[in-house]
Scaffold this active site. Sequence first.
Site: not given
Length: 302
Positions: A171, A175
């Site tokens: 993640y 991001k």
Amino acid sequence: MTGICEGRVVAVTGAGRGLGRAHALAFAAEGARVVVNDLGVGLDGTPAADSPAAHVVEEIRARGGEAVAHGGDIATTEGAASLIRTALETYGSLDTLVNNAGFLRDRMLVNLDEEEWDAVVRVHLKGHFLPLKHAAAHWRAEAKAGRVPAARIVNTSSGAGLLGAVGQGNYSAAKAGVVALTLVAAAELARYGVQVNAIAPAARTRMTEQTFAASMAPPQAGFDAMAPENVSPLVVWLGSAESAGVTGRVFETEGGRITVMDGWRRGPSADRGARRTPQEAGETARKLLGEAGEPLPVYGAS
């Protein structure tokens, strides 16, 4: 409401719940016609039984707004293209794209398998790129036809993408990629009348209320700092014509706080004009580190 998005057409991905839902409702309250995208999957990306996008459309219409549901997978070429097509065929235009869709598959790196890496990078990073690409192609065609738009793209990064988060290597990497994509898109698309910015929000959603349960719990009374609705006003402003001149920026937003992030800047530097030995390079590096500030800690680090 101020009506700053009156007449604009806005597509929001992952808008069936959480932040995306709050954004869709906020845009509609400001006069926008909204394309509500949601694949309707669980936290781990598996299919769910209902259609959350349809529920949000019903909410918007019940409040007197205009909205249409889109259930395509925006991490595929056809799904992303059909999102833009839905806006154009339903409302005749597209003014703003909010990339928000995502899910989690958290693991410590040594336990993170390839499928879990690919799935998260796919939906967060590829799921930003493809809608952006197809929206940009439409706006480029408009600009070349002499109809330069006041187009806006708002991408969704995270504090994990800015500083990293323990247990969220996939993640965090995705991001961080969203931030870099935002900077490149802002530079490339400016000539077509397109502004591109990113937010790094902190709010209570399905993805955070379990991972950060203690800090995300709603208060017994007073201001609910973690309510996703707190993030949406900035997103609406960035998605409106009122944000003219603001592009290539990243905003951290949480509760009542908005922070403009500085990003990578060159710190202490030394150039001797010649090659160093490894020992000399190490000595120089240690000297420069002594002159530099301490980095902020990774989220979840002890």
